[in-house]
Design an enzyme around this catalytic site. Sequence first.
Site, mmCIF file in Angstrom:
data_model
loop_
_atom_site.group_PDB
_atom_site.id
_atom_site.type_symbol
_atom_site.label_atom_id
_atom_site.label_comp_id
_atom_site.label_asym_id
_atom_site.label_seq_id
_atom_site.Cartn_x
_atom_site.Cartn_y
_atom_site.Cartn_z
ATOM 1 N N PRO A 9 0.764 -1.186 0.005
ATOM 2 C CA PRO A 9 0.128 -0.077 0.043
ATOM 3 C C PRO A 9 0.813 1.293 -0.117
ATOM 4 O O PRO A 9 1.799 1.302 0.573
ATOM 5 C CB PRO A 9 -1.019 -0.304 1.204
ATOM 6 C CG PRO A 9 -0.161 -0.849 2.091
ATOM 7 C CD PRO A 9 0.687 -2.120 1.059
ATOM 8 N N ASN A 10 0.319 2.125 -0.781
ATOM 9 C CA ASN A 10 0.806 3.471 -0.775
ATOM 10 C C ASN A 10 1.929 3.784 -1.665
ATOM 11 O O ASN A 10 2.550 4.767 -1.838
ATOM 12 C CB ASN A 10 1.138 4.027 0.525
ATOM 13 C CG ASN A 10 -0.089 4.285 1.410
ATOM 14 O OD1 ASN A 10 -1.078 4.823 0.904
ATOM 15 N ND2 ASN A 10 -0.057 3.676 2.547
ATOM 16 N N ARG A 17 5.049 11.166 -2.623
ATOM 17 C CA ARG A 17 4.734 10.636 -1.289
ATOM 18 C C ARG A 17 5.820 10.846 -0.528
ATOM 19 O O ARG A 17 6.907 10.270 -0.644
ATOM 20 C CB ARG A 17 4.318 9.085 -1.146
ATOM 21 C CG ARG A 17 4.314 8.584 0.122
ATOM 22 C CD ARG A 17 4.315 7.081 0.207
ATOM 23 N NE ARG A 17 4.100 6.829 1.661
ATOM 24 C CZ ARG A 17 4.453 5.279 1.931
ATOM 25 N NH1 ARG A 17 4.506 4.604 0.974
ATOM 26 N NH2 ARG A 17 4.197 5.278 3.324
ATOM 27 N N TYR A 22 11.217 8.871 0.812
ATOM 28 C CA TYR A 22 11.109 7.925 -0.296
ATOM 29 C C TYR A 22 11.645 8.406 -1.506
ATOM 30 O O TYR A 22 11.807 7.517 -2.701
ATOM 31 C CB TYR A 22 9.615 7.452 -0.521
ATOM 32 C CG TYR A 22 9.044 6.881 0.733
ATOM 33 C CD1 TYR A 22 9.370 5.540 1.240
ATOM 34 C CD2 TYR A 22 8.039 7.340 1.451
ATOM 35 C CE1 TYR A 22 9.103 5.066 2.368
ATOM 36 C CE2 TYR A 22 7.412 6.842 2.509
ATOM 37 C CZ TYR A 22 7.808 5.700 2.990
ATOM 38 O OH TYR A 22 7.416 5.148 4.246
ATOM 39 N N ASN A 71 7.923 -5.746 -1.046
ATOM 40 C CA ASN A 71 7.830 -4.704 -0.153
ATOM 41 C C ASN A 71 6.604 -4.482 0.402
ATOM 42 O O ASN A 71 5.654 -4.087 -0.365
ATOM 43 C CB ASN A 71 8.184 -3.337 -0.937
ATOM 44 C CG ASN A 71 8.532 -2.052 0.306
ATOM 45 O OD1 ASN A 71 7.892 -2.371 1.360
ATOM 46 N ND2 ASN A 71 8.913 -1.131 -0.165
ATOM 47 N N ALA A 74 3.325 -0.700 4.640
ATOM 48 C CA ALA A 74 2.791 -0.690 5.922
ATOM 49 C C ALA A 74 2.290 -2.174 6.549
ATOM 50 O O ALA A 74 2.063 -2.577 7.487
ATOM 51 C CB ALA A 74 1.447 0.220 5.963
ATOM 52 N N GLU A 95 12.463 -9.750 1.318
ATOM 53 C CA GLU A 95 11.819 -8.500 1.911
ATOM 54 C C GLU A 95 12.609 -7.405 1.682
ATOM 55 O O GLU A 95 13.829 -7.346 2.138
ATOM 56 C CB GLU A 95 11.199 -8.825 3.484
ATOM 57 C CG GLU A 95 10.732 -7.596 4.225
ATOM 58 C CD GLU A 95 10.568 -7.868 5.634
ATOM 59 O OE1 GLU A 95 10.790 -9.060 6.010
ATOM 60 O OE2 GLU A 95 10.206 -6.800 6.295
ATOM 61 N N HIS A 97 12.971 -2.926 2.263
ATOM 62 C CA HIS A 97 12.139 -1.602 2.369
ATOM 63 C C HIS A 97 13.078 -0.301 1.723
ATOM 64 O O HIS A 97 14.062 -0.753 1.825
ATOM 65 C CB HIS A 97 12.018 -1.489 3.888
ATOM 66 C CG HIS A 97 11.111 -2.659 4.259
ATOM 67 N ND1 HIS A 97 10.051 -2.469 4.098
ATOM 68 C CD2 HIS A 97 11.341 -3.696 5.071
ATOM 69 C CE1 HIS A 97 9.162 -3.557 4.740
ATOM 70 N NE2 HIS A 97 10.311 -4.474 5.173
ATOM 71 N N ARG A 104 13.137 4.500 12.423
ATOM 72 C CA ARG A 104 11.734 5.249 12.351
ATOM 73 C C ARG A 104 10.833 4.969 13.600
ATOM 74 O O ARG A 104 11.517 4.251 14.379
ATOM 75 C CB ARG A 104 11.048 5.106 10.928
ATOM 76 C CG ARG A 104 12.082 5.361 9.885
ATOM 77 C CD ARG A 104 11.142 5.228 8.386
ATOM 78 N NE ARG A 104 10.031 6.225 8.245
ATOM 79 C CZ ARG A 104 9.175 5.785 7.294
ATOM 80 N NH1 ARG A 104 9.232 4.978 6.393
ATOM 81 N NH2 ARG A 104 7.977 6.507 7.246
HETATM 82 C C1 DQA Z 1 8.398 1.138 3.669
HETATM 83 C C2 DQA Z 1 8.348 1.365 5.218
HETATM 84 C C3 DQA Z 1 7.015 1.033 5.846
HETATM 85 O O1 DQA Z 1 7.153 1.247 7.390
HETATM 86 C C4 DQA Z 1 6.124 1.977 5.260
HETATM 87 O O2 DQA Z 1 4.805 1.782 5.967
HETATM 88 C C5 DQA Z 1 5.951 2.058 3.728
HETATM 89 C C6 DQA Z 1 7.199 1.964 3.203
HETATM 90 C C7 DQA Z 1 9.762 1.150 2.883
HETATM 91 O O3 DQA Z 1 9.702 0.724 1.774
HETATM 92 O O4 DQA Z 1 10.456 2.096 3.758
HETATM 93 O O5 DQA Z 1 5.099 2.071 3.185
HETATM 94 O O6 DQA Z 1 8.077 -0.241 3.462
#
Ligand code: DQA
Length: 140
Positions: A9-10, A17, A22, A71, A74, A95, A97, A104
Site C-alpha cells: 500500500p501507498n 509521497r 522515499y 515490499n 505498512a 523482503e 524496504h 523510524r
Molecule cells: C516501507 C516502510 C514502511 O514502514 C512503510 O509503511 C512503507 C514503506 C519502505 O519501503 O520504506 O509504506 O516499506
Amino acid sequence: MKLLIINGPNLNMLGKREPEIYGTQTFEDYFTKLQFAYKDTELSYFQSNIEGELISKLHEANDTFDGVILNGAAYTHTSVGLGDAVASISTPVIEVHISNTFAREEFRHHSYLSKYAKGVIIGFGLRSYDLAIENFLMKD
Ligand code: DQA
C-alpha cells in the site's frame, strides 16, 4: 530467471509521497531502468493497496517465478495474513524496504514477514530492489 516485484500500500504514490523519505522517483520510472539494467532477467511488477490482492499474488507466484521481491509497506508491520502467505509458498521471497525502518517509529521495527523471508534488505532507497535482484542472480 523470472522475478516478481510486489509492492504494498501507498507505494503507487512514490515520487509524490514524503519525498524526503522515499525520494522523487516514481516506481514506474525506476522499474523501466531495472528492466534495462537486467535485460536477461524477466522482471514483473505488481502493486496493490489491498491486502488480499497481495496475498493472492503471492499464491499465484508460487512455482511460476524463481523469486519474489516483496515490499509489504505498512502491511509488513500489521499483517499476519501477509506473513502466512510468504510462509505458504516455496518460491523464495526477499523482503525489501526503501527507508531504514529501524531508524523510524517503533511500530516499523517489527515485521510479520522477515521470519519467512530468504533475507531482508532495508534502507538503501530504491537500490534495495537492485540488491535483492543481485542476490537472486548470485549462484548459491
Ligand atoms: C516501507 C516502510 C514502511 O514502514 C512503510 O509503511 C512503507 C514503506 C519502505 O519501503 O520504506 O509504506 O516499506
